[in-house]
Design a protein around this motif. Structure first.
Motif, PDB file in Angstrom:
ATOM      1  N   ASP A 150     -25.220  -1.983   6.930  1.00 56.78           N
ATOM      2  CA  ASP A 150     -24.232  -2.921   7.477  1.00 56.78           C
ATOM      3  C   ASP A 150     -23.268  -3.393   6.397  1.00 56.78           C
ATOM      4  O   ASP A 150     -22.067  -3.510   6.623  1.00 56.78           O
ATOM      5  CB  ASP A 150     -24.927  -4.129   8.114  1.00 56.78           C
ATOM      6  N   GLU A 151     -23.791  -3.633   5.201  1.00 57.05           N
ATOM      7  CA  GLU A 151     -22.935  -4.089   4.113  1.00 57.05           C
ATOM      8  C   GLU A 151     -21.954  -2.994   3.679  1.00 57.05           C
ATOM      9  O   GLU A 151     -20.790  -3.269   3.410  1.00 57.05           O
ATOM     10  CB  GLU A 151     -23.801  -4.544   2.933  1.00 57.05           C
ATOM     11  N   THR A 157     -19.224  -2.864   6.190  1.00 60.92           N
ATOM     12  CA  THR A 157     -18.299  -3.979   6.012  1.00 60.92           C
ATOM     13  C   THR A 157     -17.368  -3.734   4.827  1.00 60.92           C
ATOM     14  O   THR A 157     -16.150  -3.905   4.932  1.00 60.92           O
ATOM     15  CB  THR A 157     -19.085  -5.294   5.801  1.00 60.92           C
TER      16      THR A 157
END
Length: 147
Positions: free
Chosen positions: A18-19, A22
């Motif tokens: 997820d990071e 992002t």
């Protein structure tokens, strides 16, 4: 430590996919170097950008050898490459000499300065292995064989 040796961004293991999404606005990364394998491998594949992302497999510290469904590689135009240096040197022993000849001046001048986490005397080899097994190393762990 990663930033001190030149990393632009640092992501933690937990929730890294997820990071990465992002940080890259959903595009993914060009390269993942994976010495762990195991349960993290699928997310390493998912973190690659479509159209040329590459995953380099260095080992299986995660104690599991993952499998790749090649349709995923086809659909995303990504690749997985095994990087087994022992076998590489066995197949082409002269290459080690050539690469070392190129690397040594960089090491000697300090332009290439790999971080060293710990140095253990040879008599404490078991402690060095425990240090690695418990994932306490932040850089290279060395065994000192000469004084």
């Amino acid at each position: 430590m990663a930033r001190s040796v030149g990393a632009h961004e640092v992501v933690r293991v937990g929730g890294f996919l997820d990071e990465v999404r992002t940080l890259t606005d959903g595009r993914g990364v060009d390269l993942v170097i994976d010495p762990v394998g195991g349960e993290r491998f699928p997310d390493s594949l998912r973190a690659l950008r479509h159209g040329g992302g590459r995953l380099l497999v260095l080992g299986f510290a995660g104690r599991g050898i993952p499998t790749v469904k090649v349709n995923r590689l086809l659909l995303t135009n990504t690749s997985v490459l095994g990087v087994g240096m022992d076998e590489y040197w066995r197949q082409d022993p002269e290459a080690a000499r050539v690469y070392w000849h190129e690397l040594w001046p960089l090491l000697k001048s300090g332009r290439l300065d790999p971080p060293i986490s710990s140095v253990f005397p040879l008599e404490q080899a078991s402690a060095a292995l425990k240090h690695l097994d418990q994932r306490e190393a932040l850089g290279r762990t060395l065994l000192q064989v000469r004084i």
